[in-house]
Scaffold this active site. Structure first.
Site, PDB file in Angstrom:
ATOM      1  N   ASP A   1       9.155  -7.921  35.641  1.00 10.49           N
ATOM      2  CA  ASP A   1       9.039  -7.940  34.426  1.00 10.49           C
ATOM      3  C   ASP A   1       7.890  -8.622  33.782  1.00 10.49           C
ATOM      4  O   ASP A   1       7.626  -9.700  34.145  1.00 10.49           O
ATOM      5  CB  ASP A   1      10.458  -8.285  33.895  1.00 10.49           C
ATOM      6  CG  ASP A   1      10.526  -8.175  32.173  1.00 10.49           C
ATOM      7  OD1 ASP A   1      10.086  -7.297  31.652  1.00 10.49           O
ATOM      8  OD2 ASP A   1      10.916  -9.003  31.464  1.00 10.49           O
TER       9      ASP A   1
ATOM     10  N   ASP B   1      14.412 -10.909  33.214  1.00  8.49           N
ATOM     11  CA  ASP B   1      15.142 -11.917  32.345  1.00  8.49           C
ATOM     12  C   ASP B   1      16.189 -11.071  31.424  1.00  8.49           C
ATOM     13  O   ASP B   1      16.945 -11.674  30.867  1.00  8.49           O
ATOM     14  CB  ASP B   1      14.105 -12.480  31.302  1.00  8.49           C
ATOM     15  CG  ASP B   1      13.801 -11.573  30.260  1.00  8.49           C
ATOM     16  OD1 ASP B   1      13.157 -10.452  30.553  1.00  8.49           O
ATOM     17  OD2 ASP B   1      13.569 -12.107  29.165  1.00  8.49           O
TER      18      ASP B   1
HETATM   19 MG   LIG Z   1      11.817  -9.201  29.750  1.00 10.09          MG
END
Ligand SMILES: [Mg+2]
Length: 288
Positions: A9, A232
């Site tokens: 990501d 995350d």
């Molecule tokens: Mg993110």
């Protein structure tokens, strides 16, 4: 021999949540480069938004955009054209594009159908990216105009800014489902509830990671590949669950995603790219 593939990501993981800098991750990025480990950006961003970031990262590996809706592999990266891909030329760069997700136009048509069938019930309750326009997107997100324009160059999804209350939002999603999008629609809320993203339910980051890994297995240099996924937030869960090794990056602004899996899980001590740097280095040392 097993060779690692790193799917990562960007916002809040490899890039700092506030400054968008990847500087803190530079030491481990250099190690990955020296080991020739592909670093595959896997993001909700659009192709247009990703290209300058990729250039800043000096990254030439494949990547995944719009939350898994499309995969891009640089032409020449593999000896042969991967299965079911078509040629896409963007800013003078050539990619093999893979996507099975409906186009943005499909989602826009669906919104028009809601207006036709439900009259004024939802009018004034939302505004979508197409109607917001570049200036509207900039005002709403705080992005500079040039970046808002890139965010608006979407291929496979249409973000909606919801203006009504939660009960009305539920009715709206039910209305979308009732007009024939029941299976394919995965309207989920991202970015602190600011946008509803209309995107194919099957086009998640995890599915795209598995698809691209098969391309590596079919066309890559190694016999086998081990997937590491780093993320995350909530929209990273599908790839964190499906990877061989999960790296959860702690966020300064929200709680970490909770995984069902129990093995080969790592979680960073630090936030964002600092945490990314620390946890990916640890995985490389421990697992390879
Ligand atoms: Mg993110």
């Amino acid at each position: 021999m097993n060779s690692p593939l790193l799917f990562t990501d960007l916002d809040g993981s490899l890039l700092d949540h506030d400054t968008y800098s990847h500087k803190a991750a530079s030491p481990t990025l250099a190690i990955l480069k020296s080991l020739a480990v592909p670093v595959i950006p896997t993001t909700s961003k659009t192709l247009a938004e990703l290209l300058p970031i990729r250039a800043a990262l000096n990254n030439t590996d494949p990547f995944i955009v719009e939350n898994g809706a499309a995969i891009y592999i640089p032409v020449g990266y593999f000896e042969q054209q991967p299965d079911k891909t078509t040629l896409c030329i963007k800013e003078g760069l050539e990619f093999w594009e893979y996507s099975q997700a409906p186009t943005r136009a499909h989602w826009q048509q669906l919104l028009s159908k809601v207006s036709e069938q439900f009259g004024d019930q939802f009018s004034g309750k939302y505004i979508n990216f197409q109607n917001l326009g570049t200036q509207g997107i900039a005002d709403l997100t705080g992005l500079p105009l040039t970046q808002a324009a890139l965010a608006n160059q979407r291929g496979f999804s249409e973000p909606i800014h919801w203006l009504g209350n939660d009960a009305e939002k539920k009715q709206f999603i039910a209305a979308l489902e009732s007009i024939g999008a029941l299976e394919s629609i995965g309207a989920h809320i991202v970015e602190g509830g600011r946008f509803l993203h209309l995107i194919d339910a099957h086009a998640c980051k995890g599915a795209a990671m598995q698809r691209l890994t098969s391309s590596f297995k079919a066309n890559g240099k190694h016999n086998n590949y081990i997937c590491i996924a780093a993320g995350d937030s909530h929209n990273d869960i599908s790839m964190l669950e499906a990877a061989d090794i999960a790296a959860v990056i702690r966020s300064p602004v929200h709680s970490s995603p909770i995984l069902k899996r129990e093995e080969n899980n790592y979680i960073s001590e630090h936030f964002g790219p600092d945490g990314w740097n620390e946890v990916i280095a640890k995985i490389l040392k421990t697992e390879f």
